[in-house]
Scaffold this motif. Structure first.
Motif, PDB file in Angstrom:
ATOM      1  N   GLY A  16       0.786  -1.219   0.000  1.00 30.86           N
ATOM      2  CA  GLY A  16       0.000   0.000   0.000  1.00 30.86           C
ATOM      3  C   GLY A  16       0.823   1.277   0.000  1.00 30.86           C
ATOM      4  N   ALA A  17       2.113   1.159   0.254  1.00 29.08           N
ATOM      5  CA  ALA A  17       2.990   2.332   0.269  1.00 29.08           C
ATOM      6  C   ALA A  17       3.403   2.692  -1.156  1.00 29.08           C
ATOM      7  CB  ALA A  17       4.225   2.060   1.115  1.00 29.08           C
ATOM      8  N   LYS A  57       0.588  -2.513 -14.998  1.00 24.82           N
ATOM      9  CA  LYS A  57       0.438  -3.016 -13.621  1.00 24.82           C
ATOM     10  C   LYS A  57       0.512  -1.864 -12.618  1.00 24.82           C
ATOM     11  CE  LYS A  57       2.310  -7.550 -14.709  1.00 24.82           C
ATOM     12  NZ  LYS A  57       3.185  -8.661 -14.319  1.00 24.82           N
ATOM     13  N   GLY A  58       0.051  -0.695 -13.036  1.00 21.93           N
ATOM     14  CA  GLY A  58       0.044   0.455 -12.147  1.00 21.93           C
ATOM     15  C   GLY A  58       1.346   1.223 -12.097  1.00 21.93           C
ATOM     16  N   PHE A  59       2.378   0.737 -12.807  1.00 22.93           N
ATOM     17  CA  PHE A  59       3.685   1.407 -12.831  1.00 22.93           C
ATOM     18  C   PHE A  59       3.734   2.432 -13.958  1.00 22.93           C
ATOM     19  CE2 PHE A  59       6.360  -0.747  -9.803  1.00 22.93           C
ATOM     20  CZ  PHE A  59       5.822  -2.014  -9.672  1.00 22.93           C
ATOM     21  N   THR A  60       4.392   3.536 -13.690  1.00 22.67           N
ATOM     22  CA  THR A  60       4.678   4.537 -14.707  1.00 22.67           C
ATOM     23  C   THR A  60       6.135   4.956 -14.583  1.00 22.67           C
ATOM     24  OG1 THR A  60       4.013   6.340 -13.247  1.00 22.67           O
ATOM     25  CG2 THR A  60       2.324   5.450 -14.743  1.00 22.67           C
ATOM     26  N   ALA A  61       6.654   5.502 -15.658  1.00 22.63           N
ATOM     27  CA  ALA A  61       8.026   6.027 -15.639  1.00 22.63           C
ATOM     28  C   ALA A  61       8.082   7.201 -16.594  1.00 22.63           C
ATOM     29  CB  ALA A  61       9.028   4.962 -16.044  1.00 22.63           C
ATOM     30  N   PHE A  76       0.725   2.655  -5.072  1.00 25.64           N
ATOM     31  CA  PHE A  76       0.356   1.722  -3.993  1.00 25.64           C
ATOM     32  C   PHE A  76       0.954   0.346  -4.304  1.00 25.64           C
ATOM     33  CE2 PHE A  76      -2.419   4.880  -2.397  1.00 25.64           C
ATOM     34  CZ  PHE A  76      -3.116   5.407  -3.476  1.00 25.64           C
ATOM     35  N   ALA A  77       1.993  -0.021  -3.599  1.00 25.37           N
ATOM     36  CA  ALA A  77       2.667  -1.290  -3.877  1.00 25.37           C
ATOM     37  C   ALA A  77       1.812  -2.485  -3.452  1.00 25.37           C
ATOM     38  CB  ALA A  77       4.007  -1.335  -3.146  1.00 25.37           C
ATOM     39  N   THR A 103      16.203  -4.863  -6.168  1.00 27.52           N
ATOM     40  CA  THR A 103      15.232  -5.823  -5.646  1.00 27.52           C
ATOM     41  C   THR A 103      14.168  -5.060  -4.885  1.00 27.52           C
ATOM     42  OG1 THR A 103      16.933  -7.520  -5.399  1.00 27.52           O
ATOM     43  CG2 THR A 103      14.894  -7.818  -4.166  1.00 27.52           C
ATOM     44  N   LEU A 104      12.932  -5.219  -5.317  1.00 26.59           N
ATOM     45  CA  LEU A 104      11.807  -4.621  -4.603  1.00 26.59           C
ATOM     46  C   LEU A 104      11.160  -5.685  -3.728  1.00 26.59           C
ATOM     47  CD1 LEU A 104       9.794  -2.318  -4.033  1.00 26.59           C
ATOM     48  CD2 LEU A 104       8.483  -3.113  -6.017  1.00 26.59           C
ATOM     49  N   GLN A 105      11.083  -5.383  -2.474  1.00 28.67           N
ATOM     50  CA  GLN A 105      10.460  -6.302  -1.515  1.00 28.67           C
ATOM     51  C   GLN A 105       9.247  -5.593  -0.918  1.00 28.67           C
ATOM     52  OE1 GLN A 105      12.354  -6.943   2.499  1.00 28.67           O
ATOM     53  NE2 GLN A 105      12.837  -8.924   1.582  1.00 28.67           N
ATOM     54  N   VAL A 106       8.059  -6.147  -1.149  1.00 26.27           N
ATOM     55  CA  VAL A 106       6.844  -5.547  -0.607  1.00 26.27           C
ATOM     56  C   VAL A 106       6.369  -6.419   0.540  1.00 26.27           C
ATOM     57  CG1 VAL A 106       4.511  -4.752  -1.090  1.00 26.27           C
ATOM     58  CG2 VAL A 106       6.276  -4.624  -2.875  1.00 26.27           C
TER      59      VAL A 106
END
Lengths: 108, 115
Positions: A16-17, A57-61, A76-77, A103-106
């Protein structure tokens, strides 16, 4: 010199962050920028490319030529976003130059 | 067609031996790329083909490495007299070149361990 820098090896957030994975590049010319993602035990796959201006998937750049950056953001992760993310650039030959990856860790 | 395939998936060899990897691209793709990835690093470009022509080679590709793409279909990457420093994941990608920068689709990789 052509280079992609991802300053964070690991980014850990709670579900959610907001998430921002940083990417800076060095290239003399007009590069094409990409984000690739690798989920656990899966192959590397394209997430998005700057020229298409899509949200996947909700990602933008957004490509910022002044700051030579192409940061990846998601408001919102989700736990399923946990993966390795690679920023890459391509010049006119098509070969990709990758950053070291983040590495993204949710966490739940 | 289920995407780019690579064989073998894993290879363990002794120092000094020769190894050969194969990549089968997506069938209509005319470009084929090889990358190498070591632990904790992003993939590094090795070489690429447009149809059967090898158009670019990285300085990483020493003379012990050779790649071919006969008839513009599958490709092989051979490493002669392997060294422990050759241990890595070898990735293959293919794309369809056109007017815009093409999207590369990656295979699962071949993990090489040199003892």
């Amino acid at each position: 010199a052509q280079r992609v820098t991802q300053p964070e090896k690991l980014l850990s957030v709670f579900k959610g962050a907001p998430v921002e994975l940083k990417c800076n590049y060095s290239y003399s010319g007009s590069p094409e920028l990409f984000w690739y993602v690798q989920y656990s035990r899966q192959r590397l796959q394209l997430l998005l490319r700057h020229i298409s201006r899509e949200s996947i998937k909700g990602f933008t750049a957004d490509l910022n030529k002044g700051e030579t950056s192409f940061h990846l953001k998601k408001p919102f992760a989700q736990e399923e976003d946990s993966a390795m993310y690679y920023c890459a650039l391509s010049g006119n030959t098509g070969k990709l130059i990758f950053g070291q990856g983040t590495t993204l860790q949710v966490k739940p | 067609d289920t995407g780019v395939s690579q064989n073998p998936r894993h290879k363990i060899t002794k120092r000094g031996q020769n190894v050969t990897f194969r990549c089968d691209p997506i069938s209509e793709h005319n470009r084929l790329y090889w990358y190498r990835q070591t632990l904790g690093q992003g993939p590094e470009f090795l070489t690429y083909f447009q149809n059967e022509a090898q158009l670019e080679k990285s300085r990483l590709l020493s003379d012990r490495f050779s790649a071919e793409r006969p008839k513009g279909s599958f490709s092989t990457l051979e490493i002669q007299r392997t060294e422990q420093g050759d241990s890595a994941m070898y990735l293959c990608a293919s794309s369809l070149s056109g007017l815009a920068i093409d999207t590369q689709y990656f295979g699962p990789g071949t993990r090489l361990t040199v003892l």
